[in-house]
Every structure is written in C-alpha cells, then in structure tokens.
Scaffold this motif. Structure first.
Motif, PDB file in Angstrom:
ATOM      1  N   GLY A 396      11.233  -1.687   9.946  1.00  0.00           N
ATOM      2  CA  GLY A 396      11.743  -2.920   9.356  1.00  0.00           C
ATOM      3  C   GLY A 396      11.173  -4.164   9.993  1.00  0.00           C
ATOM      4  O   GLY A 396      11.346  -5.275   9.465  1.00  0.00           O
ATOM      5  N   ASP A 397      10.498  -3.996  11.150  1.00  0.00           N
ATOM      6  CA  ASP A 397       9.812  -5.135  11.766  1.00  0.00           C
ATOM      7  C   ASP A 397       8.477  -5.329  11.035  1.00  0.00           C
ATOM      8  O   ASP A 397       7.464  -4.719  11.377  1.00  0.00           O
ATOM      9  N   GLY A 398       8.509  -6.152  10.019  1.00  0.00           N
ATOM     10  CA  GLY A 398       7.288  -6.380   9.243  1.00  0.00           C
ATOM     11  C   GLY A 398       6.839  -5.130   8.517  1.00  0.00           C
ATOM     12  O   GLY A 398       7.626  -4.467   7.832  1.00  0.00           O
ATOM     13  N   ILE A 399       5.559  -4.752   8.688  1.00  0.00           N
ATOM     14  CA  ILE A 399       5.028  -3.579   7.993  1.00  0.00           C
ATOM     15  C   ILE A 399       5.326  -2.276   8.734  1.00  0.00           C
ATOM     16  O   ILE A 399       4.990  -1.198   8.249  1.00  0.00           O
ATOM     17  N   VAL A 400       5.934  -2.380   9.905  1.00  0.00           N
ATOM     18  CA  VAL A 400       6.322  -1.179  10.634  1.00  0.00           C
ATOM     19  C   VAL A 400       7.453  -0.481   9.879  1.00  0.00           C
ATOM     20  O   VAL A 400       8.419  -1.121   9.456  1.00  0.00           O
ATOM     21  N   THR A 401       7.307   0.810   9.687  1.00  0.00           N
ATOM     22  CA  THR A 401       8.340   1.577   9.009  1.00  0.00           C
ATOM     23  C   THR A 401       8.605   2.856   9.786  1.00  0.00           C
ATOM     24  O   THR A 401       7.988   3.104  10.824  1.00  0.00           O
ATOM     25  N   LYS A 402       9.527   3.675   9.309  1.00  0.00           N
ATOM     26  CA  LYS A 402       9.954   4.833  10.075  1.00  0.00           C
ATOM     27  C   LYS A 402       8.863   5.896  10.109  1.00  0.00           C
ATOM     28  O   LYS A 402       8.434   6.409   9.078  1.00  0.00           O
ATOM     29  N   GLY A 403       8.416   6.240  11.303  1.00  0.00           N
ATOM     30  CA  GLY A 403       7.416   7.279  11.479  1.00  0.00           C
ATOM     31  C   GLY A 403       6.008   6.725  11.546  1.00  0.00           C
ATOM     32  O   GLY A 403       5.646   5.798  10.816  1.00  0.00           O
ATOM     33  N   VAL A 404       5.195   7.300  12.419  1.00  0.00           N
ATOM     34  CA  VAL A 404       3.843   6.804  12.620  1.00  0.00           C
ATOM     35  C   VAL A 404       2.993   6.985  11.370  1.00  0.00           C
ATOM     36  O   VAL A 404       2.197   6.100  11.016  1.00  0.00           O
ATOM     37  N   GLU A 405       3.148   8.102  10.670  1.00  0.00           N
ATOM     38  CA  GLU A 405       2.319   8.322   9.482  1.00  0.00           C
ATOM     39  C   GLU A 405       2.678   7.347   8.369  1.00  0.00           C
ATOM     40  O   GLU A 405       1.797   6.868   7.640  1.00  0.00           O
ATOM     41  N   ALA A 406       3.957   7.029   8.235  1.00  0.00           N
ATOM     42  CA  ALA A 406       4.364   6.058   7.220  1.00  0.00           C
ATOM     43  C   ALA A 406       3.833   4.671   7.548  1.00  0.00           C
ATOM     44  O   ALA A 406       3.438   3.909   6.655  1.00  0.00           O
ATOM     45  N   THR A 407       3.802   4.323   8.835  1.00  0.00           N
ATOM     46  CA  THR A 407       3.245   3.027   9.234  1.00  0.00           C
ATOM     47  C   THR A 407       1.743   2.998   8.983  1.00  0.00           C
ATOM     48  O   THR A 407       1.196   1.990   8.509  1.00  0.00           O
ATOM     49  N   ILE A 408       1.050   4.093   9.276  1.00  0.00           N
ATOM     50  CA  ILE A 408      -0.379   4.174   8.992  1.00  0.00           C
ATOM     51  C   ILE A 408      -0.625   3.992   7.494  1.00  0.00           C
ATOM     52  O   ILE A 408      -1.572   3.305   7.081  1.00  0.00           O
ATOM     53  N   LYS A 409       0.219   4.598   6.671  1.00  0.00           N
ATOM     54  CA  LYS A 409       0.082   4.450   5.227  1.00  0.00           C
ATOM     55  C   LYS A 409       0.239   2.991   4.816  1.00  0.00           C
ATOM     56  O   LYS A 409      -0.494   2.488   3.959  1.00  0.00           O
ATOM     57  N   ASN A 410       1.202   2.286   5.418  1.00  0.00           N
ATOM     58  CA  ASN A 410       1.381   0.858   5.121  1.00  0.00           C
ATOM     59  C   ASN A 410       0.156   0.048   5.511  1.00  0.00           C
ATOM     60  O   ASN A 410      -0.251  -0.869   4.792  1.00  0.00           O
ATOM     61  N   VAL A 411      -0.409   0.369   6.664  1.00  0.00           N
ATOM     62  CA  VAL A 411      -1.609  -0.343   7.109  1.00  0.00           C
ATOM     63  C   VAL A 411      -2.753  -0.108   6.129  1.00  0.00           C
ATOM     64  O   VAL A 411      -3.491  -1.044   5.770  1.00  0.00           O
ATOM     65  N   GLY A 412      -2.918   1.135   5.661  1.00  0.00           N
ATOM     66  CA  GLY A 412      -3.946   1.410   4.670  1.00  0.00           C
ATOM     67  C   GLY A 412      -3.735   0.623   3.397  1.00  0.00           C
ATOM     68  O   GLY A 412      -4.682   0.070   2.814  1.00  0.00           O
ATOM     69  N   ARG A 413      -2.492   0.562   2.954  1.00  0.00           N
ATOM     70  CA  ARG A 413      -2.165  -0.210   1.747  1.00  0.00           C
ATOM     71  C   ARG A 413      -2.457  -1.695   1.945  1.00  0.00           C
ATOM     72  O   ARG A 413      -2.998  -2.364   1.062  1.00  0.00           O
ATOM     73  N   LEU A 414      -2.102  -2.215   3.118  1.00  0.00           N
ATOM     74  CA  LEU A 414      -2.385  -3.615   3.431  1.00  0.00           C
ATOM     75  C   LEU A 414      -3.880  -3.901   3.375  1.00  0.00           C
ATOM     76  O   LEU A 414      -4.332  -4.854   2.731  1.00  0.00           O
ATOM     77  N   GLY A 415      -4.662  -3.051   4.064  1.00  0.00           N
ATOM     78  CA  GLY A 415      -6.094  -3.301   4.145  1.00  0.00           C
ATOM     79  C   GLY A 415      -6.822  -3.107   2.841  1.00  0.00           C
ATOM     80  O   GLY A 415      -7.769  -3.838   2.532  1.00  0.00           O
ATOM     81  N   ARG A 416      -6.378  -2.134   2.059  1.00  0.00           N
ATOM     82  CA  ARG A 416      -7.111  -1.791   0.847  1.00  0.00           C
ATOM     83  C   ARG A 416      -6.644  -2.582  -0.372  1.00  0.00           C
ATOM     84  O   ARG A 416      -7.447  -3.087  -1.143  1.00  0.00           O
ATOM     85  N   GLU A 417      -5.336  -2.675  -0.548  1.00  0.00           N
ATOM     86  CA  GLU A 417      -4.801  -3.349  -1.725  1.00  0.00           C
ATOM     87  C   GLU A 417      -4.405  -4.797  -1.433  1.00  0.00           C
ATOM     88  O   GLU A 417      -4.802  -5.709  -2.140  1.00  0.00           O
ATOM     89  N   GLY A 418      -3.613  -4.970  -0.370  1.00  0.00           N
ATOM     90  CA  GLY A 418      -3.075  -6.301  -0.089  1.00  0.00           C
ATOM     91  C   GLY A 418      -4.122  -7.338   0.226  1.00  0.00           C
ATOM     92  O   GLY A 418      -3.950  -8.522  -0.074  1.00  0.00           O
ATOM     93  N   MET A 419      -5.240  -6.901   0.844  1.00  0.00           N
ATOM     94  CA  MET A 419      -6.258  -7.857   1.271  1.00  0.00           C
ATOM     95  C   MET A 419      -7.469  -7.882   0.341  1.00  0.00           C
ATOM     96  O   MET A 419      -8.505  -8.451   0.670  1.00  0.00           O
ATOM     97  N   ARG A 420      -7.337  -7.295  -0.846  1.00  0.00           N
ATOM     98  CA  ARG A 420      -8.459  -7.250  -1.783  1.00  0.00           C
ATOM     99  C   ARG A 420      -8.890  -8.650  -2.211  1.00  0.00           C
ATOM    100  O   ARG A 420     -10.075  -8.975  -2.212  1.00  0.00           O
TER     101      ARG A 420
END
Length: 438
Positions: A396-420
């Motif tokens: 819940g702290d920003g893009i951090v979510t429960k579990g390392v793999e879920a946070t990695i998935k958020n980072v991928g989404r940020l880099g690939r989709e959010g920053m397009r």
C-alpha cells in the motif's frame, strides 16, 4: 534445485544468453552489427546507405561515443563503423578490432557516401533496418526485439532470412518469450535463490569469471581515467573509501568509461553493459571486503544477475524506465546473500530498494547514466540495511504491494505501460532541434 528440474537448465541457459561480451554501448553496437552483416552479404562497400531505427534506438545512440571511431557519435557513425571495419561474426564485439587506417576510412566514407537516417513509425520498441546499395545491387538487414536478433535478410530481392512473420506478438510484446531465447517467465525470486544455493559451479563459472574480469577492468579504468562526468572518482573524492562507497563509485566509474568511448569490453546483462557493470561490481566489492570464498561470490552473482533479468522481463529491453534501477536493486540482493541472507532478506531488500528508486527515467545512453547507477546501487544497499534495522516499506506504500513477485509485476507494469507516453515525450525532447545527433 535438482539438476533434472527443467528450471535448472533454463536458468543456466538464461545466464549464458544474457551474460555475453560487448564493446561499447549496445544499441550503437547493434547498429554496427547490422551494418557489418549487410556489408558481408553485399560483398562490397556500398555507394549509398539507408537506415531506419525505432525511437528508443535514437534515444540510446545519440549521445554516446562509438568506440574505435576516434570519437564519433550517433546513428550514422554507428552504421558506418560496422560497414567499414565491422566483423559480423564477432557479434556485439563487431568493432573490437579496428586499425588506424580503418578509422580514417570511416571518416572518409562518412564524408563521401550518402547515409540517410529515418525514424521508423511502428510499434516495435527495438527495431533497426539497414539497406546498403552498390550500383544495381542492394541488401536489407533487419534486427528486431533484441540486439543480435537478425529477423530479415534480403539481397537483390531474394529473401535469405525471414523471421519477421514467425511470431509477430513476440516482436511487439517483450513480456512474452523472445524469439530464439529462453522463456524468462520461468524466473521468480524463490527459485532463483534455490538455484543459486544448489547449482554446480562449473555450470556457471565461465560466464561469471568473464563478468568478474571484464567488468572489473573497465571499472578500474573509469576510476583512473578522465571519462564523462567522472561520477565514480567524484564519489571517492567526497564520500570516502569504505566498502559501501567503493561499491557505488566503482559501478559508476565503469559507466563513466563505457559511455565515453572506452575500448574495453564488458559482460552485459539484459542487453546492457551498464546493467552488467551495475549488477556485478558492487557484489564483487562486498565479496572482497567480507573475504568470502570464490564459490560464495559466484552464487551471489547468480542471485544478482538473475534477479536483474527477472525485473527487466516485465519492463522490456528498452523503455522509459531506467535499467540501472533493476540492476542496482538486484546488486543489493547479491550483497544480502553474501552476508548470509536468504529469501526473507533478499525479498525485503528488493522491495525496499525498488520503492526508493523506481521511476528514474531513461533518457538515453550518455554520461549521466553513471549518476543513475550510483543512486540505484545506493538504494540496493539501503534496502538491505533497512531490513537489518527491522524496517520495511509495506503493501500500500505507493506501488509496493503484498509479496515480492506482485511488487515486481507492478514495476513491470509501470515501466512498460505507465511510462509509455513518457518515453515518447522524452524522445521528442531529445530530437527537437537536434537532427545532427542522427
């Protein structure tokens, strides 16, 4: 992890595919490789050259010195270097062996032969098309998706290689398995640690020995020489010589040298020499400080390299998300492993560090990459020390979510989709009034 497990062979193969030698920034070198391959097929020096590149290639080529060219920069210089002096069989070391005469020949060719550069208007992030003409003959070579992936070769209208239509979704979506490479979706943090703990060292020794040797060399050169903005030596001058600062400074120094035309090779990670340096040098420095065994260093480098690849898989080879972030945070994981850390320590180190530096933009390869590397390595180290101090960023702290793999998935989404759209605006800014960079 049992050696008969399919993941074991996959992880070994990923390391072998991703940790390969390259001299110079890999995007200009990919252009040089395309030029060398096209000239090889043509059989003559061309009398005209057309080259088309995607936006992200423009971004990562315009500001770095192409090695072995007497200081030339840009897309035109990159393709000319490959055409005049490149040896296609050396792939990403295509212009590692260049004579002084060839350097002069490059300059003359660039002056005498028309080289027409255009920006490709398509949805492919990584795309290079080189067309060479000699009298009534022509050759077309296309590299897409990643730096060495030649998908099309044509000579005088005859198609010699055609992988363009084999899997269009692969070309357009790097989250999927890349054409010809191991499927990186098999990676996850828990299994990476299991593999690092249990792998037979002989299965990874060769690539890691090369990484240690090559990347340490260019790091030391960056400290000793006068390259770029000298971020590495600035850190040493003002922040001391403890292991934390050495890890930061020496990683940055390797980039100082590499972005400014140093003619030493590096072992890359995820298609990037900067990321290869960042993911390895801090771990090597901490291993020296801690006096750990060579085997322990190997296993820590397996951790840092594979976690960096895992982070980059969801983002893609090129994007508006700075790849140094993935590498610096992964280096923090390798450092945690060196100090006895297991899954909890490594997972928390990764999440903590990603929370600090995710969102640093990639505005192309250039001297300031070294500064971004310094910040990312520092975040990796802070992320580990936070865990040791009983602190963490929580779901819940920003893009951090429960579990390392879920946070990695958020980072991928940020880099690939959010920053397009960010990526498109960065390229526009870089090209406004800067046509000479091509």
């Amino acid at each position: 992890m049992n050696k008969e497990d399919r993941r074991y062979a996959a992880y070994v193969q990923i390391l072998r595919e991703e940790l390969v030698p390259a001299m110079g920034c890999t995007e200009p070198i990919a252009i040089a490789y395309a030029g060398a391959k096209a000239r090889e097929v043509l059989g003559n020096l061309p009398d005209r050259v057309d080259i088309g590149v995607s936006d992200n290639i423009v971004k990562n080529v315009k500001s770095v010195v192409v090695p072995n060219t007497n200081g030339m920069k840009g897309i035109e210089a990159s393709v000319v270097s490959g055409i005049v002096a490149g040896r296609a069989e050396k792939i990403l070391e295509v212009i590692s062996e260049v004579s002084e005469k060839q350097k002069e020949d490059m300059k003359k060719f660039k002056k005498d032969v028309p080289v027409n550069v255009s920006v490709l208007d398509n949805e492919i992030v990584f795309d290079i098309i080189v067309i060479l003409y000699y009298r009534d003959e022509s050759v077309k070579v296309r590299i897409s998706d990643y730096h060495t992936n030649i998908v099309y070769v044509e000579k005088n209208g005859e198609v010699l290689v055609d992988l363009e239509n084999a899997d269009q979704e692969t070309v357009k979506d790097e989250c999927l398995e890349e054409n010809g490479l191991m499927d990186k979706r098999l990676l996850n943090v828990k299994d990476i640690i299991d593999f690092a703990d249990s792998c037979e060292i002989d299965d990874v020794r060769k690539v890691l020995d090369m990484q240690i040797y090559y990347n340490t060399q260019i790091s030391e050169e960056g400290i000793l020489g006068d390259y770029g903005a000298n971020i590495g030596s600035t850190y040493f001058r003002y922040y001391g010589n403890d292991v934390r600062n050495r890890a930061i400074a020496k990683a940055a120094a390797g980039s100082d040298a590499r972005m400014s035309g140093c003619e030493l090779p590096v072992i890359i990670n995820s298609g990037s020499g900067n990321q290869g340096i960042t993911v390895s040098i801090p771990v090597i420095e901490y291993a020296k400080e801690l006096s750990v065994s060579k085997e322990t260093l190997y296993r820590a480098l397996v951790i840092s390299n594979l976690i960096a690849v895992h982070l980059k898989t969801g983002i893609g080879r090129l994007s508006a998300y700075c790849g140094a972030v993935s590498a610096g945070c992964a280096a923090g994981c390798g450092i945690a492993y060196l100090q006895g850390g297991g899954y909890d320590e490594i997972a928390h180190t990764l999440v903590n560090s990603l929370a600090i530096v995710s969102g640093i933009i990639c505005d192309g390869a250039k001297p300031s990459c070294a500064g971004k590397i310094a910040s990312s390595v520092e975040a990796g180290i802070v992320g580990y020390h936070m865990y040791k101090n009983g602190q963490e960023f929580k779901s819940g702290d920003g893009i951090v979510t429960k579990g390392v793999e879920a946070t990695i998935k958020n980072v991928g989404r940020l880099g690939r989709e959010g920053m397009r759209q960010t990526d498109k605006e960065i390229v526009k800014m870089m090209l406004e009034g800067k046509a000479e960079c091509l």
